[in-house]
Design a protein around this motif. Structure first.
Motif, PDB file in Angstrom:
ATOM      1  N   SER A   1      82.861 -49.457  52.293  1.00 43.06           N
ATOM      2  CA  SER A   1      83.052 -50.650  51.468  1.00 43.06           C
ATOM      3  C   SER A   1      82.943 -50.319  49.986  1.00 43.06           C
ATOM      4  O   SER A   1      83.795 -50.720  49.174  1.00 43.06           O
ATOM      5  N   TYR A   2      81.917 -49.566  49.630  1.00 42.95           N
ATOM      6  CA  TYR A   2      81.756 -49.223  48.219  1.00 42.95           C
ATOM      7  C   TYR A   2      82.832 -48.246  47.767  1.00 42.95           C
ATOM      8  O   TYR A   2      83.318 -48.302  46.627  1.00 42.95           O
ATOM      9  N   GLY A  62      85.949 -50.219  47.093  1.00 40.10           N
ATOM     10  CA  GLY A  62      85.771 -50.997  45.876  1.00 40.10           C
ATOM     11  C   GLY A  62      85.841 -50.151  44.623  1.00 40.10           C
ATOM     12  O   GLY A  62      86.437 -50.553  43.605  1.00 40.10           O
ATOM     13  N   VAL A  75      87.167 -52.031  41.382  1.00 43.14           N
ATOM     14  CA  VAL A  75      86.422 -53.279  41.499  1.00 43.14           C
ATOM     15  C   VAL A  75      84.932 -53.026  41.281  1.00 43.14           C
ATOM     16  O   VAL A  75      84.220 -53.864  40.720  1.00 43.14           O
ATOM     17  N   LEU A  76      84.472 -51.880  41.695  1.00 45.80           N
ATOM     18  CA  LEU A  76      83.081 -51.475  41.525  1.00 45.80           C
ATOM     19  C   LEU A  76      83.033 -50.207  40.685  1.00 45.80           C
ATOM     20  O   LEU A  76      83.998 -49.423  40.673  1.00 45.80           O
ATOM     21  N   SER A  85      84.506 -42.210  44.627  1.00 44.47           N
ATOM     22  CA  SER A  85      85.126 -42.982  45.709  1.00 44.47           C
ATOM     23  C   SER A  85      85.667 -42.091  46.817  1.00 44.47           C
ATOM     24  O   SER A  85      85.523 -42.397  48.004  1.00 44.47           O
TER      25      SER A  85
END
Length: 277
Positions: free
Chosen positions: A104-105, A108, A113-114, A120
């Motif tokens: 999820s992270y 994002g 988004v994060l 990533s």
């Protein structure tokens, strides 16, 4: 009216009072000088009800205090299972939770988004296999059965329980992976699935809980509680010797019937406290 009341008091009669309907005895002696305790209240409630209920909670407290101090309640106290153990942790939940969090992270951060876009790719690389492993462990997971331990059995366990009985408790009270049910190998040999004189595998009993207690003779006992909808008590009784030989040496087996479709196999240690000391 006052002359009639005075005459009645002189004769020793009882006067009914209606000015204080909530109490059983008049609290205004000034209204009846000289005779305050002779005044009764005209009320719909019986004074005996209010007087009898006034002391009822005291008797209940005394009964509870005696029950709490009785030897039977102390000896049958249940030992709470509050200690932390790695065996009580589900690795499937850990792997699945860590994998989904990284995925999820990672997604994002990849789409900005994060924060942490430079990490990533690494999070996606490790998050995907962790999630797969967690799902596989969760699918093959066999949850531990509840264990009820009494305080008197806890005191005898270290000295009177055999190594096999200790191992049985440790095995069934932790998470297992890949097994269809607890004590699967033992039940396969005792009930002889699919063989002559045995039972179908679909009728195999399932372990529901275990219990540690002390017998009337003062011996340590590990009780295995099985659920078997397709079996009878005789199916367990004719295999009583097999239970004793498989979980032995040094134990005796007893069979009992519980509620509904539950059957109890009591594995009693032959070691007494005097012999162990």
């Amino acid at each position: 009216m006052s002359m009639n009341m005075a005459a009645s008091l002189a004769r020793g009669d009882t006067i009914l009072c209606t000015h204080e309907p909530r109490f059983g005895i008049c609290n205004s002696p000034s209204l009846h000088p000289g005779q305050p305790l002779r005044c009764l209240v005209q009320t719909r409630l019986r004074p005996s009800v209010s007087i009898s209920t006034r002391h009822q909670p005291i008797r209940r407290v005394e009964v509870l205090a005696r029950a709490a101090d009785s030897p039977s309640s102390v000896s049958k106290a249940v030992v709470p299972d509050e200690g932390f153990s790695l065996a009580k942790v589900s690795f499937g939940v850990i792997g699945l939770g860590a994998g989904i969090s990284l995925l999820s992270y990672g997604f994002g951060a990849y789409f900005n988004v994060l924060p942490g876009s430079e990490w990533s790719a690494l999070m996606l690389t490790y998050g995907f296999p962790l999630a797969i492993i967690g799902m596989a462990l969760k699918y093959a997971e066999l949850k531990p059965v509840p264990c009820l331990t009494y305080s008197d059995a806890q005191a005898l366990k270290e000295t009177c329980a055999t190594p096999i009985l200790k191992q049985v408790k440790n095995d069934v009270t932790r998470y297992r992976y890949g097994d269809e049910q607890h004590l699967d190998e033992a039940l396969k040999r005792i009930f002889q699935y699919g063989r002559a004189g045995g039972i179908p595998r679909g009728s195999a009993p399932k372990l529901q809980m275990i219990r540690e207690e002390v017998t009337e003779e003062g011996k340590y006992c590990l009780v295995l509680v099985f659920e078997a909808k397709d079996l009878q008590l005789s199916d367990f009784e004719q295999r009583q010797a097999k239970f004793a030989s498989f979980f032995g040496p040094g134990i005796a087996a007893e069979i009992g019937k519980g509620e509904d479709n539950l059957y109890e196999v009591k594995l009693i240690s032959n070691t007494t406290p005097s012999a162990s000391s």
